[in-house]
Design a protein around this motif. Structure first.
Motif, mmCIF file in Angstrom:
data_model
loop_
_atom_site.group_PDB
_atom_site.id
_atom_site.type_symbol
_atom_site.label_atom_id
_atom_site.label_comp_id
_atom_site.label_asym_id
_atom_site.label_seq_id
_atom_site.Cartn_x
_atom_site.Cartn_y
_atom_site.Cartn_z
ATOM 1 N N LEU A 173 27.004 4.518 65.187
ATOM 2 C CA LEU A 173 25.931 5.424 65.368
ATOM 3 C C LEU A 173 26.511 6.494 66.448
ATOM 4 O O LEU A 173 27.040 6.212 67.196
ATOM 5 C CB LEU A 173 24.757 4.583 65.930
ATOM 6 N N THR A 174 25.863 7.727 66.174
ATOM 7 C CA THR A 174 26.120 8.991 67.054
ATOM 8 C C THR A 174 25.443 8.924 68.579
ATOM 9 O O THR A 174 26.188 9.111 69.473
ATOM 10 C CB THR A 174 25.887 10.114 66.220
ATOM 11 N N PRO A 175 23.983 8.609 68.639
ATOM 12 C CA PRO A 175 23.372 8.925 70.038
ATOM 13 C C PRO A 175 24.245 7.855 71.212
ATOM 14 O O PRO A 175 24.639 8.548 72.152
ATOM 15 C CB PRO A 175 22.254 8.263 69.739
ATOM 16 N N PRO A 176 24.515 6.463 70.753
ATOM 17 C CA PRO A 176 25.214 5.683 71.804
ATOM 18 C C PRO A 176 26.839 6.256 72.166
ATOM 19 O O PRO A 176 26.937 5.940 73.321
ATOM 20 C CB PRO A 176 25.277 4.315 70.981
ATOM 21 N N ALA A 177 27.366 6.836 71.071
ATOM 22 C CA ALA A 177 28.601 7.369 71.434
ATOM 23 C C ALA A 177 28.499 8.471 72.315
ATOM 24 O O ALA A 177 29.229 8.547 73.264
ATOM 25 C CB ALA A 177 29.340 7.872 70.178
ATOM 26 N N ILE A 178 27.482 9.332 72.206
ATOM 27 C CA ILE A 178 27.394 10.504 73.223
ATOM 28 C C ILE A 178 26.839 10.299 74.578
ATOM 29 O O ILE A 178 27.339 10.576 75.550
ATOM 30 C CB ILE A 178 26.465 11.370 72.666
ATOM 31 N N ILE A 179 26.140 8.945 74.725
ATOM 32 C CA ILE A 179 25.823 8.362 75.933
ATOM 33 C C ILE A 179 27.012 7.904 76.577
ATOM 34 O O ILE A 179 27.197 7.992 77.775
ATOM 35 C CB ILE A 179 24.629 7.256 75.743
ATOM 36 N N ASN A 180 27.874 7.093 75.867
ATOM 37 C CA ASN A 180 29.083 6.406 76.444
ATOM 38 C C ASN A 180 30.006 7.703 76.985
ATOM 39 O O ASN A 180 30.464 7.462 77.990
ATOM 40 C CB ASN A 180 29.681 5.781 75.351
ATOM 41 N N ILE A 181 29.942 8.765 76.432
ATOM 42 C CA ILE A 181 31.027 9.758 76.790
ATOM 43 C C ILE A 181 30.210 10.404 78.259
ATOM 44 O O ILE A 181 31.121 10.612 79.173
ATOM 45 C CB ILE A 181 30.763 10.958 75.736
ATOM 46 N N LEU A 182 28.847 10.589 78.142
ATOM 47 C CA LEU A 182 28.276 11.159 79.200
ATOM 48 C C LEU A 182 28.138 10.140 80.467
ATOM 49 O O LEU A 182 28.151 10.672 81.685
ATOM 50 C CB LEU A 182 26.874 11.350 79.050
ATOM 51 N N GLU A 183 28.381 8.818 80.301
ATOM 52 C CA GLU A 183 28.813 7.716 81.386
ATOM 53 C C GLU A 183 29.946 7.469 81.813
ATOM 54 O O GLU A 183 30.130 6.651 82.455
ATOM 55 C CB GLU A 183 27.506 6.666 80.916
ATOM 56 N N PRO A 190 33.164 13.369 90.276
ATOM 57 C CA PRO A 190 33.491 14.885 90.822
ATOM 58 C C PRO A 190 34.768 15.150 90.662
ATOM 59 O O PRO A 190 35.927 14.261 90.801
ATOM 60 C CB PRO A 190 33.236 14.703 92.052
ATOM 61 N N GLY A 191 35.108 16.336 90.124
ATOM 62 C CA GLY A 191 36.545 16.854 89.678
ATOM 63 C C GLY A 191 36.964 16.423 88.594
ATOM 64 O O GLY A 191 38.365 16.757 88.338
ATOM 65 N N SER A 192 36.227 15.774 87.749
ATOM 66 C CA SER A 192 36.880 15.230 86.365
ATOM 67 C C SER A 192 36.625 16.339 85.368
ATOM 68 O O SER A 192 36.327 17.659 85.591
ATOM 69 C CB SER A 192 36.171 14.054 86.148
ATOM 70 N N VAL A 193 36.581 15.807 84.102
ATOM 71 C CA VAL A 193 36.452 16.612 82.831
ATOM 72 C C VAL A 193 34.713 17.274 82.763
ATOM 73 O O VAL A 193 33.998 16.545 83.065
ATOM 74 C CB VAL A 193 36.519 15.818 81.687
ATOM 75 N N PRO A 194 34.658 18.688 83.169
ATOM 76 C CA PRO A 194 33.459 19.068 83.036
ATOM 77 C C PRO A 194 33.009 19.204 81.704
ATOM 78 O O PRO A 194 33.770 19.339 80.702
ATOM 79 C CB PRO A 194 33.604 20.633 83.829
ATOM 80 N N LEU A 195 31.741 19.009 81.515
ATOM 81 C CA LEU A 195 31.090 18.938 80.302
ATOM 82 C C LEU A 195 29.608 19.582 80.476
ATOM 83 O O LEU A 195 28.710 18.899 81.129
ATOM 84 C CB LEU A 195 30.786 17.687 79.624
ATOM 85 N N ASP A 196 29.277 20.855 79.772
ATOM 86 C CA ASP A 196 28.213 21.473 79.912
ATOM 87 C C ASP A 196 27.110 21.522 78.688
ATOM 88 O O ASP A 196 25.853 21.683 79.034
ATOM 89 C CB ASP A 196 28.298 23.002 80.288
ATOM 90 N N TYR A 220 20.632 13.541 81.089
ATOM 91 C CA TYR A 220 21.759 13.866 81.585
ATOM 92 C C TYR A 220 21.781 15.060 81.933
ATOM 93 O O TYR A 220 22.863 15.733 82.176
ATOM 94 C CB TYR A 220 22.845 13.395 80.599
ATOM 95 N N ARG A 221 20.703 16.005 81.402
ATOM 96 C CA ARG A 221 20.817 17.346 81.495
ATOM 97 C C ARG A 221 21.878 18.333 81.064
ATOM 98 O O ARG A 221 22.461 18.891 81.485
ATOM 99 C CB ARG A 221 20.626 17.825 83.103
#
Length: 377
Positions: A173-183, A190-196, A220-221
């Motif tokens: 499933l797609t949404p859980p994978a995106i949440i996993n990335i965001l968390e 801080p100072g890690s991979v930025p994602l806008d 997650y804005r």
């Protein structure tokens, strides 16, 4: 869509490129992840990054079903083919992914296993009908896009009482994978991979709609713009993301209005809900174990569940240490930052799943010449 040329028009691409250049702000950089492998290939094939300002970086995500399949799941399919002697039906990309003991499904076929490449689950059903004395297992992979056809096939097998057919279900499933990335620590610390923001998947969104993305866009804005797979679709989505970031918005917008609605395909959703239920945990290549991120066959259709029929036990397997597929799938590294990319690892001799799949980021970079930048440096 009747005509495709209008979504590949060079003059319109120049206009969009100029609009993006005018929209970006000199004092900041933009980091957008295209979740789906189809977008990754569109970006590489049409040279979209060459049309973008240097301040915009596109990050490849884990939206390739073959790429995120862990070795342990492929091992189960190989076990069925070589030990249980079933007719194992699989999509073509999957058969070339390296597994344990220097094997793959293709090598299992060479070793005597009856592994057959199919275009759809309907082909596997036909093989089961034509071979009533043999057990036939369909190796079902993919996101929400390919799950409804598997549900239809299981219902059809039930209706026909096709007792020699079963499914090794690896639908994710797609949404859980995106949440996993965001968390993930790489994004949160801080100072890690930025994602806008995200370029949201196209085909998946046709099924599930745009509404499921609203949760993490708000929490997650991170803005999401669902886009089609044509180059102008992707460029328009990038422009929309830049504008959202500049305005401080984090909304779900739909560029792909010709195919995606807010609620999605309700008939497909009902079919999936009838046949499948959530797994508590499922391992993804690169992401690790992600809770409630995959599906299993409901008990009422258990006789078509290969895991239960053959009493399969999943065992996690460590990836090749030289391969950076895991980091590439999380957006931590680019394909060209892998030491074996383009040398030891090529589409003809893939070491990792990202080079095998037609939707893989490594395959996209190699096939469309993006690897030449590495050779020149």
């Amino acid at each position: 869509m009747r005509y495709i040329d209008e979504f590949r028009d060079g003059q319109l691409a120049k206009i969009l490129a100029k609009a993006i250049a005018q929209a970006v702000r000199d004092e900041r950089r933009y980091h957008f992840m295209e979740f789906c492998g189809g977008h990754t290939h569109a970006i590489s094939r049409y040279g979209i990054t060459d049309l973008l300002p240097a301040t915009i970086r596109m990050i490849h995500g884990p939206g390739c079903p073959v790429c995120v399949l862990p070795i342990g799941r492929i091992d189960l399919a190989i076990y069925l083919a070589l030990v249980k002697r079933v007719i194992l039906c699989s999509y073509a990309d999957t058969v070339r992914v390296p597994a344990s003991n220097n094997l793959s499904l293709l090598k299992a076929k060479a070793a005597g296993g009856d592994v057959r490449m199919v275009y759809s689950v309907a082909d596997a059903l036909k093989i089961a009908r034509d071979n009533p004395a043999s057990e036939v297992v369909f190796f079902a992979i993919g996101f929400e896009t390919t799950t409804p056809p598997t549900a239809v096939a299981i219902k059809q097998a039930h209706h026909e009482n096709l007792t020699n057919f079963s499914v090794l279900c690896c639908h994710v499933l797609t949404p859980p994978a995106i949440i996993n990335i965001l968390e993930s620590p790489e994004i949160v610390e801080p100072g890690s991979v930025p994602l806008d923001g995200f370029v949201g998947p196209a085909h998946v969104s046709i099924v599930i709609g745009s509404a499921p993305y609203e949760f993490f866009a708000g929490k997650y804005r991170k803005p999401v713009v669902i886009a089609g797979f044509e180059p102008l679709d992707v460029m328009q989505a990038i422009l929309m993301l830049v504008r959202q970031v500049n305005e401080g918005r984090a909304e779900v917008e739909n560029e792909f209005t010709r195919a995606v609605t807010a609620s999605g395909n309700s008939k497909a959703q009902k079919l999936v809900a009838e046949v499948f239920e959530l797994r508590a945990n499922f391992e993804w290549r690169g992401l690790g174990v992600v809770p409630f991120s995959a599906l299993k066959i409901r008990q009422c259709y258990a006789r078509f569940d290969a895991e239960q029929r053959y009493e399969l036990e999943y065992k996690p397997v460590q990836d090749n240490k030289a391969c950076e597929c895991g980091a590439i799938l999380r957006g931590i590294k680019k394909p060209t930052e892998c030491k074996i990319f383009g040398s030891v690892c090529t589409p003809e001799n893939p070491m990792g799943s990202c080079m095998v799949s037609s939707e893989g980021a490594c395959a996209a970079h190699y096939s469309y010449g993006r690897h030449k930048d590495k050779v020149q440096t």
